[in-house]
Design a protein around this motif. Structure first.
Motif, PDB file in Angstrom:
ATOM      1  N   ARG A  98       0.989  -1.234  -0.003  1.00 39.75           N
ATOM      2  CA  ARG A  98       0.071   0.008  -0.031  1.00 39.75           C
ATOM      3  C   ARG A  98       0.879   1.483   0.110  1.00 39.75           C
ATOM      4  N   LYS A  99       0.208   2.411  -0.362  1.00 41.94           N
ATOM      5  CA  LYS A  99       1.015   3.740  -0.278  1.00 41.94           C
ATOM      6  C   LYS A  99       1.553   4.114   0.835  1.00 41.94           C
ATOM      7  N   THR A 100       0.668   3.583   2.109  1.00 43.85           N
ATOM      8  CA  THR A 100       1.217   4.077   3.468  1.00 43.85           C
ATOM      9  C   THR A 100       2.494   2.959   3.878  1.00 43.85           C
ATOM     10  N   ASP A 101       2.440   1.921   3.172  1.00 49.05           N
ATOM     11  CA  ASP A 101       3.777   0.857   3.684  1.00 49.05           C
ATOM     12  C   ASP A 101       4.864   1.696   3.126  1.00 49.05           C
ATOM     13  N   LYS A 102       6.077   0.928   3.964  1.00 53.96           N
ATOM     14  CA  LYS A 102       7.392   1.523   3.469  1.00 53.96           C
ATOM     15  C   LYS A 102       8.361   0.206   3.285  1.00 53.96           C
ATOM     16  N   CYS A 103       8.845   0.171   1.928  1.00 58.23           N
ATOM     17  CA  CYS A 103       9.963  -0.911   1.711  1.00 58.23           C
ATOM     18  C   CYS A 103      11.239  -0.288   1.954  1.00 58.23           C
ATOM     19  N   ILE A 104      12.249  -0.954   2.501  1.00 55.62           N
ATOM     20  CA  ILE A 104      13.346  -0.211   2.840  1.00 55.62           C
ATOM     21  C   ILE A 104      14.384  -1.459   2.395  1.00 55.62           C
ATOM     22  N   ARG A 105      15.539  -1.049   1.747  1.00 55.40           N
ATOM     23  CA  ARG A 105      16.575  -2.146   1.524  1.00 55.40           C
ATOM     24  C   ARG A 105      17.347  -1.927   2.802  1.00 55.40           C
ATOM     25  N   TRP A 106      17.520  -3.462   3.303  1.00 48.78           N
ATOM     26  CA  TRP A 106      18.186  -3.501   4.578  1.00 48.78           C
ATOM     27  C   TRP A 106      19.387  -4.464   4.254  1.00 48.78           C
ATOM     28  N   GLY A 107      20.627  -3.711   3.853  1.00 48.63           N
ATOM     29  CA  GLY A 107      21.765  -4.774   3.661  1.00 48.63           C
ATOM     30  C   GLY A 107      21.749  -5.085   2.184  1.00 48.63           C
ATOM     31  N   GLY A 108      22.703  -6.165   1.870  1.00 45.10           N
ATOM     32  CA  GLY A 108      22.816  -6.657   0.554  1.00 45.10           C
ATOM     33  C   GLY A 108      21.391  -6.975  -0.291  1.00 45.10           C
ATOM     34  N   GLU A 109      20.951  -8.124   0.121  1.00 46.10           N
ATOM     35  CA  GLU A 109      19.581  -8.464  -0.689  1.00 46.10           C
ATOM     36  C   GLU A 109      18.403  -8.778   0.460  1.00 46.10           C
ATOM     37  N   GLU A 110      18.643  -7.957   1.409  1.00 49.31           N
ATOM     38  CA  GLU A 110      17.264  -8.062   2.465  1.00 49.31           C
ATOM     39  C   GLU A 110      16.561  -6.564   2.375  1.00 49.31           C
TER      40      GLU A 110
END
Length: 126
Positions: A98-110
């Motif tokens: 959803r637009k309210t969710d946040k996707c964050i790259r956490w390290g190499g492939e996480e």
């Protein structure tokens, strides 16, 4: 009995955790403040507890995503191809949240996906 006190409690009351933990709440009535002070203090402290509980509920269904066996991809096809795969996964996560969710790259492939106000049933449905 007072079971917990943090730095915020110390700042507000002037009492350190070691001075109050394990003692009766009446220890706070030093005579230096009136009843209005203690009523407001109680209200502030309980508001803080409820705010923390709300934040914990919001964060309780966050998730960690990891691309399995990713190192061999980088080793075999190179880091540029690996970066392309990471970007593709990121785009899929963004498209499926959803637009309210946040996707964050956490390290190499996480990746960490923050899902505020999302119950467990709804998480499982996605």
């Amino acid at each position: 009995m007072v079971e917990f006190a943090n730095k915020g409690f110390e700042i507000i009351t002037g009492y350190t955790p070691t001075e109050v933990i394990g003692r009766k709440p009446s220890v706070l009535k030093s005579g230096k403040n009136d009843d209005v002070f203690y009523r407001d203090l109680w209200r502030h402290l309980t508001d803080q507890v409820f705010e923390e509980l709300k934040l914990r509920e919001q964060a309780s269904h966050d998730s960690l995503a990891d691309i399995d066996d990713f190192k061999p991809v980088n080793d075999r096809f190179g880091h540029q191809r690996g970066d392309d795969i990471i970007k593709t996964v990121a785009n899929i996560l963004l498209a499926e949240t959803r637009k309210t969710d946040k996707c964050i790259r956490w390290g190499g492939e996480e990746f960490i996906v923050l899902l505020p106000f999302c119950g467990l049933a709804r998480v499982r449905a996605r």
